[in-house]
Structure formats: C-alpha cells, structure tokens
Design a protein around this motif. Structure first.
Motif, PDB file in Angstrom:
ATOM      1  N   THR A 103     -12.448 -21.636  96.632  1.00  0.00           N
ATOM      2  CA  THR A 103     -13.230 -22.254  95.613  1.00  0.00           C
ATOM      3  C   THR A 103     -12.692 -23.159  94.472  1.00  0.00           C
ATOM      4  O   THR A 103     -11.299 -23.014  94.682  1.00  0.00           O
ATOM      5  CB  THR A 103     -13.599 -20.812  94.530  1.00  0.00           C
ATOM      6  N   ASP A 104     -13.259 -23.899  93.926  1.00  0.00           N
ATOM      7  CA  ASP A 104     -12.582 -24.808  92.913  1.00  0.00           C
ATOM      8  C   ASP A 104     -11.999 -24.091  91.810  1.00  0.00           C
ATOM      9  O   ASP A 104     -11.196 -24.506  91.043  1.00  0.00           O
ATOM     10  CB  ASP A 104     -13.408 -25.579  92.182  1.00  0.00           C
ATOM     11  N   LYS A 105     -12.429 -22.830  91.620  1.00  0.00           N
ATOM     12  CA  LYS A 105     -11.923 -21.787  90.439  1.00  0.00           C
ATOM     13  C   LYS A 105     -10.520 -21.749  90.868  1.00  0.00           C
ATOM     14  O   LYS A 105      -9.852 -20.730  89.895  1.00  0.00           O
ATOM     15  CB  LYS A 105     -12.715 -20.679  90.331  1.00  0.00           C
ATOM     16  N   ALA A 106     -10.087 -21.636  91.923  1.00  0.00           N
ATOM     17  CA  ALA A 106      -8.515 -21.526  92.324  1.00  0.00           C
ATOM     18  C   ALA A 106      -7.608 -22.638  91.773  1.00  0.00           C
ATOM     19  O   ALA A 106      -6.349 -22.452  91.784  1.00  0.00           O
ATOM     20  CB  ALA A 106      -8.426 -21.303  93.823  1.00  0.00           C
ATOM     21  N   VAL A 107      -8.249 -23.423  90.996  1.00  0.00           N
ATOM     22  CA  VAL A 107      -7.282 -24.498  90.589  1.00  0.00           C
ATOM     23  C   VAL A 107      -7.055 -24.318  89.205  1.00  0.00           C
ATOM     24  O   VAL A 107      -8.060 -23.997  88.439  1.00  0.00           O
ATOM     25  CB  VAL A 107      -8.201 -26.180  90.877  1.00  0.00           C
ATOM     26  N   ASN A 108      -5.772 -24.328  88.846  1.00  0.00           N
ATOM     27  CA  ASN A 108      -5.490 -23.958  87.398  1.00  0.00           C
ATOM     28  C   ASN A 108      -6.283 -22.731  86.885  1.00  0.00           C
ATOM     29  O   ASN A 108      -6.969 -22.937  85.992  1.00  0.00           O
ATOM     30  CB  ASN A 108      -5.432 -25.139  86.542  1.00  0.00           C
ATOM     31  N   PRO A 109      -6.456 -21.491  87.459  1.00  0.00           N
ATOM     32  CA  PRO A 109      -7.441 -20.652  87.293  1.00  0.00           C
ATOM     33  C   PRO A 109      -7.108 -19.873  85.933  1.00  0.00           C
ATOM     34  O   PRO A 109      -6.007 -19.769  85.582  1.00  0.00           O
ATOM     35  CB  PRO A 109      -7.100 -19.553  88.172  1.00  0.00           C
ATOM     36  N   THR A 110      -8.415 -19.763  85.144  1.00  0.00           N
ATOM     37  CA  THR A 110      -8.380 -18.814  84.141  1.00  0.00           C
ATOM     38  C   THR A 110      -8.912 -17.488  84.083  1.00  0.00           C
ATOM     39  O   THR A 110      -8.994 -16.914  83.169  1.00  0.00           O
ATOM     40  CB  THR A 110      -9.022 -19.841  82.919  1.00  0.00           C
ATOM     41  N   ILE A 165     -20.312 -27.237  78.784  1.00  0.00           N
ATOM     42  CA  ILE A 165     -20.017 -26.660  80.026  1.00  0.00           C
ATOM     43  C   ILE A 165     -20.495 -27.528  81.168  1.00  0.00           C
ATOM     44  O   ILE A 165     -21.818 -27.920  81.166  1.00  0.00           O
ATOM     45  CB  ILE A 165     -20.174 -25.180  80.000  1.00  0.00           C
ATOM     46  N   THR A 166     -19.640 -27.682  82.111  1.00  0.00           N
ATOM     47  CA  THR A 166     -20.222 -28.572  83.227  1.00  0.00           C
ATOM     48  C   THR A 166     -19.609 -27.785  84.548  1.00  0.00           C
ATOM     49  O   THR A 166     -18.878 -27.129  84.597  1.00  0.00           O
ATOM     50  CB  THR A 166     -19.723 -29.869  83.219  1.00  0.00           C
ATOM     51  N   ARG A 167     -20.345 -28.312  85.628  1.00  0.00           N
ATOM     52  CA  ARG A 167     -20.048 -27.681  86.935  1.00  0.00           C
ATOM     53  C   ARG A 167     -20.257 -28.625  87.965  1.00  0.00           C
ATOM     54  O   ARG A 167     -21.231 -29.303  87.930  1.00  0.00           O
ATOM     55  CB  ARG A 167     -20.920 -26.292  87.293  1.00  0.00           C
ATOM     56  N   PHE A 168     -19.600 -28.445  89.356  1.00  0.00           N
ATOM     57  CA  PHE A 168     -19.986 -29.220  90.563  1.00  0.00           C
ATOM     58  C   PHE A 168     -20.917 -28.543  91.194  1.00  0.00           C
ATOM     59  O   PHE A 168     -20.890 -27.204  91.314  1.00  0.00           O
ATOM     60  CB  PHE A 168     -18.652 -29.457  91.308  1.00  0.00           C
ATOM     61  N   PHE A 169     -22.095 -29.061  91.777  1.00  0.00           N
ATOM     62  CA  PHE A 169     -22.639 -28.524  92.738  1.00  0.00           C
ATOM     63  C   PHE A 169     -23.177 -29.343  94.282  1.00  0.00           C
ATOM     64  O   PHE A 169     -22.813 -30.426  94.021  1.00  0.00           O
ATOM     65  CB  PHE A 169     -24.208 -28.396  91.993  1.00  0.00           C
ATOM     66  N   ASN A 194     -19.668 -25.059  93.120  1.00  0.00           N
ATOM     67  CA  ASN A 194     -20.878 -24.120  93.205  1.00  0.00           C
ATOM     68  C   ASN A 194     -21.806 -24.752  94.155  1.00  0.00           C
ATOM     69  O   ASN A 194     -22.019 -25.761  94.581  1.00  0.00           O
ATOM     70  CB  ASN A 194     -21.522 -24.114  91.817  1.00  0.00           C
ATOM     71  N   VAL A 195     -22.604 -23.670  94.684  1.00  0.00           N
ATOM     72  CA  VAL A 195     -23.630 -24.080  95.619  1.00  0.00           C
ATOM     73  C   VAL A 195     -25.091 -24.039  95.157  1.00  0.00           C
ATOM     74  O   VAL A 195     -25.190 -22.730  94.557  1.00  0.00           O
ATOM     75  CB  VAL A 195     -23.623 -23.541  97.255  1.00  0.00           C
ATOM     76  N   LEU A 196     -25.943 -24.633  95.373  1.00  0.00           N
ATOM     77  CA  LEU A 196     -27.247 -24.257  94.830  1.00  0.00           C
ATOM     78  C   LEU A 196     -28.035 -23.207  95.496  1.00  0.00           C
ATOM     79  O   LEU A 196     -28.030 -23.090  96.545  1.00  0.00           O
ATOM     80  CB  LEU A 196     -28.243 -25.382  95.045  1.00  0.00           C
ATOM     81  N   GLY A 197     -28.348 -22.314  94.762  1.00  0.00           N
ATOM     82  CA  GLY A 197     -29.194 -21.153  95.022  1.00  0.00           C
ATOM     83  C   GLY A 197     -28.289 -20.069  95.645  1.00  0.00           C
ATOM     84  O   GLY A 197     -28.704 -18.939  96.092  1.00  0.00           O
ATOM     85  N   LEU A 225     -13.624 -30.585  99.267  1.00  0.00           N
ATOM     86  CA  LEU A 225     -14.976 -31.057  99.632  1.00  0.00           C
ATOM     87  C   LEU A 225     -15.170 -32.067  98.581  1.00  0.00           C
ATOM     88  O   LEU A 225     -15.015 -31.751  97.428  1.00  0.00           O
ATOM     89  CB  LEU A 225     -15.918 -30.179  99.724  1.00  0.00           C
ATOM     90  N   ASP A 226     -15.793 -33.292  98.814  1.00  0.00           N
ATOM     91  CA  ASP A 226     -16.321 -34.212  97.756  1.00  0.00           C
ATOM     92  C   ASP A 226     -17.712 -33.515  97.141  1.00  0.00           C
ATOM     93  O   ASP A 226     -18.812 -33.529  97.675  1.00  0.00           O
ATOM     94  CB  ASP A 226     -16.754 -35.639  98.538  1.00  0.00           C
ATOM     95  N   MET A 227     -17.502 -33.224  95.884  1.00  0.00           N
ATOM     96  CA  MET A 227     -18.487 -32.496  95.287  1.00  0.00           C
ATOM     97  C   MET A 227     -19.350 -33.323  94.293  1.00  0.00           C
ATOM     98  O   MET A 227     -20.202 -33.024  93.702  1.00  0.00           O
ATOM     99  CB  MET A 227     -18.111 -31.444  94.047  1.00  0.00           C
ATOM    100  N   GLY A 228     -18.999 -34.936  94.546  1.00  0.00           N
ATOM    101  CA  GLY A 228     -19.880 -35.606  93.851  1.00  0.00           C
ATOM    102  C   GLY A 228     -19.465 -35.613  92.274  1.00  0.00           C
ATOM    103  O   GLY A 228     -18.310 -35.280  91.719  1.00  0.00           O
ATOM    104  N   GLN A 229     -20.392 -35.755  91.377  1.00  0.00           N
ATOM    105  CA  GLN A 229     -20.312 -35.845  89.721  1.00  0.00           C
ATOM    106  C   GLN A 229     -20.533 -34.498  89.292  1.00  0.00           C
ATOM    107  O   GLN A 229     -21.475 -33.850  89.559  1.00  0.00           O
ATOM    108  CB  GLN A 229     -21.097 -36.887  89.077  1.00  0.00           C
ATOM    109  N   PRO A 230     -19.832 -34.154  88.126  1.00  0.00           N
ATOM    110  CA  PRO A 230     -20.202 -32.786  87.448  1.00  0.00           C
ATOM    111  C   PRO A 230     -21.350 -32.789  86.667  1.00  0.00           C
ATOM    112  O   PRO A 230     -21.920 -33.814  86.350  1.00  0.00           O
ATOM    113  CB  PRO A 230     -19.119 -32.636  86.598  1.00  0.00           C
TER     114      PRO A 230
END
Length: 626
Positions: free
Chosen positions: A409-416, A478-482, A449-452, A507-512
């Motif tokens: 997951t992207d949450k593994a990057v600089n995790p908080t 607050i922003t997220r990639f989808f 994040n994935v939709l749904g 993966l290329d997640m596009g724009q937040p």
C-alpha cells in the motif's frame, strides 16, 4: 394472421407502384407534347404499357422493394428503388428498340418517365413515413423531461433521432465544441453552443438532465464533461464506448447514469496478455485474502487466463462462499479450490502447497483499516500483516513456488500509522527472504485506494447520504489517490510477470483527489445538493495522513516496459532482519499499542507515529464502571 396482413400490405404497395408507373408514363407524354398529345402517340403510349408495366414489375420484385416497411423507409430503401427503376428503364429502352412500335416511343419519354417514377415512389414513401411519425410522435414535442445531448457526432445524431420519438424525454438541443457544428441542426434539433455553455443553456431551457454522447472521446475529456455536468447541477447520463454497445439495440436503451468511476476513471489498462497467459495459463495459482476486494478481483482476472487450478484462501467463510459461487458460474472450466483458514497457519499452508504445488502466490491477505488497527488492534495488525507474509513466503520457498507477490500500500511510505508501518515491515521481510533463496522470486506491488473496496470512504459516504447525512470528512484539504479495483488487479498481474526478485513495483495512481470534492460529487450523483446533505469536518483520525505518498523521500524509481509501472529503489533489508523480527512476533504475550509503535521504529525508522490517545484507558475505565 400477421403474415396475411404483411402480404396484403406488400400487395397494396405493388399496386400503388404499378399505378404510379402508368401515371408517370402518360405524364411523360404530356410533358413531351406540352399537354397536347397527338392521337397516334396517345394510343401508342397506352399500348406500350403492356410491355412497360411487366418490365418494371419484374425489377421491383428482383430488387426487393417489398421487403421493407413504409413506416421505416430510409436511405437503403431509396437506393433499392433507384436501382430497380434504372434497371426497368434500361429494359424498357432495349425493348423499345427491339419492338419498334408505331409510332416510335419518344426518347424524352424513356428518359423523363424513370425520373418522375423515382420522385413518385420515393416521395410517397417519405410522405407516408413522415405522416406516420407525426401521428405517433408529433404530440410528444411538448411532453417529457427536457434533456440536452452533449456531443453532435454520429452517436449524438442517433440519440437525437431516438429522443424525438420518446415520450419520456424532450430534446431541447445539442452541445458540441466543434466550431463547424455550431448553429447546425440534427433531425430538427439545433446545436446550441459549446459544452462550456452547459450551465447557461440548462438554466435557459430549464433542463435538469444531460446525456454525454461522446463515446469516442478520451477518458480525460469524458471525465471533464461529467464533472462539468455535476457542477452545473445537471443530472448526467452517459452513452458507453461504441465498442461496448450491444449490437441491435438502440443507443437510448444503453444510456446509463454516470457513476464515480466516470469522474475518477482513467484510460483503460493495456496489459501483456500473451505474457500473462504464459505465466498463469495451465499453472496452479494461489491467492490469499481471496475473499477481499483486491483478492477477489485478482481471482477473477486470473481465471480469465485459464489456470490449471485456482487456490483461493481466506479466513472468512462467507466471503469464500460468495467468491467460489461467482467463479464457478463465470468460469466453469477453471477448477477452484476454496480453502478457509488463516494465512498465519503454517501447517495449513504446508498441507495445501505440498498437495497442489502452486506456481505463483499472490498474498493479498492483510488488515488494512487504519483507525481500526491503530488502537487496541495494533498487535494483531502487525502479526497478521508481517507474520502472515513471512509464513506464506516461507511455505512458498519450501514447496518450490516460482513467484511470490505481496500486495502492499502507499501507506507504507513514510508511515504515520501502525497499518502502514506493518506493511512496510512486510515488504522488508520479503526482501530479506529473497536473500535466502534463488528459487522463489519475491516481488511487492504498492498502490493507493481502490474505488469501492471494503472499508473505503466511498461506501461510507453512500451510507451517510442514504440516511440523509451529514457526510463526514476528516479535513477539508485531505487528499487520496484512487483507482478502480480491476485496474489495480490488472497492473498487479502485469507487475508479477516482470520482476526478477526483490523489486517494489509502484502503480501509476494518477492525480490525487480531494476527499471533500469526492463527497460533493457523490452527493450530486445521488441527486442532492449541499443544502440537503451537509458536509461536516471531524478532524484527522488516529494515524491518518493529510496527504498520501507513493515514494519515500529517499527513494528513487526506475522505469519499466509498462508506462503505468515503475520500480522503487527502496532501502533494502538484510537477512539478519528476520533473526530480530521473528522472536518479537512469536513472543508469548500481546503487546500494548504503545509498545508496538515503539518497537516498530527499530526496523522502520521512517515510521513517525502520530499522537494518538490510548483507547485502552477508555476501554478499561468503561469496563470498571460497568
């Protein structure tokens, strides 16, 4: 009965055409002699009908003039009429030369009569269709809900024609950005302006609905138009891509409501199907966490490539039941082995892998809900995400699995938060395991994040809207990639065919996307305004970031042959990591949340836990009071 009626209608049409032929034949004589036909030519013209009428009649039937229905006469019918009349005229000319009637048939008659006949037959059919349509649909002009069609191309023209016959809709006009189409008309409906004029034109004509009819446009254009509709307060519908249209059905019947994927969607993923068929086809494939959002979609995508067997493992009995029922219905030729169990159960893993020898394992089993795993459940999150990864990976090595793919997951990057830190530690465990083997290739795939997906923000918003609100957002910025679940799953499969071992694919997640914008769009999609469904800001939850990242600060990326995949050059883990982490994970006590956060920083130094109130204190206080 119906067949007799059709035969009667065809006979009536034939009689009409023959009568029209006789009329225009004599009319051609009138034109030739300026209304005063000499007696000899008048009698000759009548006698000529004995061979002119049969000549044309044969051609009428030969060219199938009576297979069509007058109420639906169109350009193909006019072409058939033209061909039949031309053939009949040619036969008539040849017969006139051969028979040499007395007096000779004037050449002008032979030329003018086919032209008059085409006007008579074609015009009669056009008038009949117009009167029939006016009778059926003419009274609908002032009825129906006013709607605007966006796009004046071929699809838009077809929609305009169908809408003019609909009792449900009243087309007020079309919009298109092509300057050459401005002010033009399609089936009597005017192109009123550009797409940017939607808000003004919708207000002018009191149109609350719009149909986006630009199926050949890029995803970016379609997303921009769909967003423009929502911001203009117009209920938007969309015509799917022309390639997705069902043959034989009208365009209007295939129009659907726009959804969140239309607003966040991207260009379709192109994957190397031949390479994946070689990787998966005819092999045994195992998916852990197969009942979850990503795991179940991975299973569906894998089944498309006809593996020898699909082993689906999940701890949820109900999720496994639903998945297996679906797979057996959609892919009846693919053998599916449902395994209900824990990914941390080494005995179960050994038993399954020893018996079925999977070629590749996709490890999607994980606890991933950030706030839920941050308090009270931190130790379970670490054990499930790290120990589960280690035990599935070790079992894969013991039984000769060729590839092991960790879903991260992207949450593994600089995790908080604990969830992100546990997934980063799971990535490091895979890197350490790679150093101990040359037989199994360990790869990691990160995405946002994935939709749904289960536990994601979108189902929560939908539930809140269904209850009448308010919709709760943690922070206005607050922003997220989808991305969509199928897109994420396809790219995971693509990445799994490219790795050599130890890579972390991104993966290329596009724009937040700003979550508050997502909430507003979802409210409008459900047909409400913000005055009806309020948005409330509740503050960041424990462990929650304001902005997600896909790469750590000290990481760089390398390109891959696929434009939507890159390789992260992350800090690599040494084999000695396992000697430290395993005793910690297998100790005979459950660590408290603050101990988990403290110890995680030993192996994940980039982990910076947010300040969270210790929920255990609240729980214990509540228990003592009860």
């Amino acid at each position: 009965m119906r067949r007799n009626k059709a035969a009667l209608l065809s006979l009536s049409a034939f009689v009409f055409d023959i009568a029209m032929l006789a009329l225009v034949w004599e009319s051609a004589y009138l034109l030739r002699f300026n209304g005063q036909i000499p007696r000899a030519f008048f009698d000759g013209g009548l006698r000529a009908l004995f061979w002119v009428l049969p000549s044309y009649a044969v051609m009428f039937f030969a060219f199938g003039l009576y297979r069509g229905i007058w109420a639906f006469a169109s350009l193909p019918d006019l072409l058939r009429i033209a061909k039949a009349i031309a053939a009949g005229a040619l036969v008539t000319m040849v017969a006139s030369l051969m028979l040499q009637p007395e007096p000779v048939t004037p050449r002008s008659v032979l030329i003018v009569s086919p032209l008059l006949l085409f006007l008579g037959m074609g015009g009669a059919r056009a008038i009949y269709r117009a009167s029939k349509e006016f009778y059926l649909y003419g009274g609908l002009v002032s009825q129906g809900k006013p709607v605007i069609v966006i796009g004046a191309g071929r699809a838009g023209a077809s929609l305009a024609r169908e809408l003019s016959r609909s009792s449900e809709w009243r087309l007020v006009g079309l919009l298109d950005d092509d300057p050459s189409k401005q002010g033009r008309e399609l089936y009597g409906h005017k192109v009123l302006g550009t797409i940017a004029d939607l808000s003004r034109i919708a207000a002018t004509f009191k149109a609350e609905y719009a149909i986006i009819s630009i199926p050949s446009a890029s995803v970016d254009v379609q997303r921009r138009v769909a967003t423009l509709c929502l911001r203009a307060g117009v209920h938007a519908m969309v015509l799917p891509a022309l390639t997705a249209l069902v043959p034989g059905q009208g365009f209007l019947s295939q129009v659907r409501q726009i959804d969140l994927e239309d607003l966040l969607g991207r260009e379709p993923v192109r994957i190397d199907t031949n390479g994946l068929r070689e990787l998966l086809g005819g092999h045994v494939v195992m998916v852990t966490g197969a009942g979850g959002s990503i795991g179940s979609e991975l299973s569906r995508q894998i089944a498309r490539f006809e593996p020898a067997q699909l082993i689906a493992l999940d701890i949820s009995e109900f999720a496994m039941y639903r998945l297996v029922e679906e797979l057996r219905e959609r892919f009846p030729t693919v053998p599916v082995l449902p395994v209900v169990g824990d990914a941390k159960d080494s005995l179960l893993l050994d038993q399954v892998m020893e018996r079925h020898l999977p070629h590749i394992v996709y490890h999607a089993a994980a606890y991933k809900h950030v706030p839920l795993m941050e308090q009270v459940n931190a130790w379970q999150a670490v054990r499930n995400n790290v120990m589960g990864t280690y035990r599935v990976g070790r079992a894969a090595m013991r039984h000769g699995v060729k590839r092991f793919v960790l879903i991260s997951t992207d949450k593994a990057v600089n995790p908080t938060n604990v969830m992100g830190a546990s997934k980063r530690l799971a990535e490091m465990v895979c890197q350490a395991l790679q150093r101990t083997t040359s037989q199994t290739r360990f790869e990691t795939v990160r995405f946002g994040n994935v939709l749904g997906s289960a536990g994601s923000v979108i189902p929560k918003f939908q539930e809140q809207i269904a209850k009448g609100g308010p919709v709760t957002v943690t922070h206005p910025e607050i922003t997220r990639f989808f991305m969509t679940i199928p897109e994420a799953s396809q790219l995971v499969l693509q990445a799994s065919s490219m790795g050599n071992g130890g890579e972390i694919f991104i993966l290329d997640m596009g724009q937040p996307v700003r979550i508050v914008d997502l909430a507003r769009d979802l409210i409008r999609l459900c047909g409400y305004g913000e005055d009806q469904i309020r948005i409330e800001f509740t503050g960041l939850r424990p462990g929650e970031k304001l902005f997600e990242e896909l790469l750590a600060d000290d990481e760089t990326t390398l390109p891959t042959p696929h434009p939507k995949l890159r390789i992260a050059r992350a800090r690599e883990a040494e084999q000695a990591l396992l000697d430290e982490v395993l005793p910690w994970l297998t100790q005979h006590r459950a660590l408290r949340d603050e101990e988990v956060r403290r110890d995680l920083r030993r192996w994940v130094p980039e982990y910076q836990p947010s300040n969270v109130p210790e929920l255990e204190v609240v729980v214990s206080r509540t228990a003592s009071q009860s």
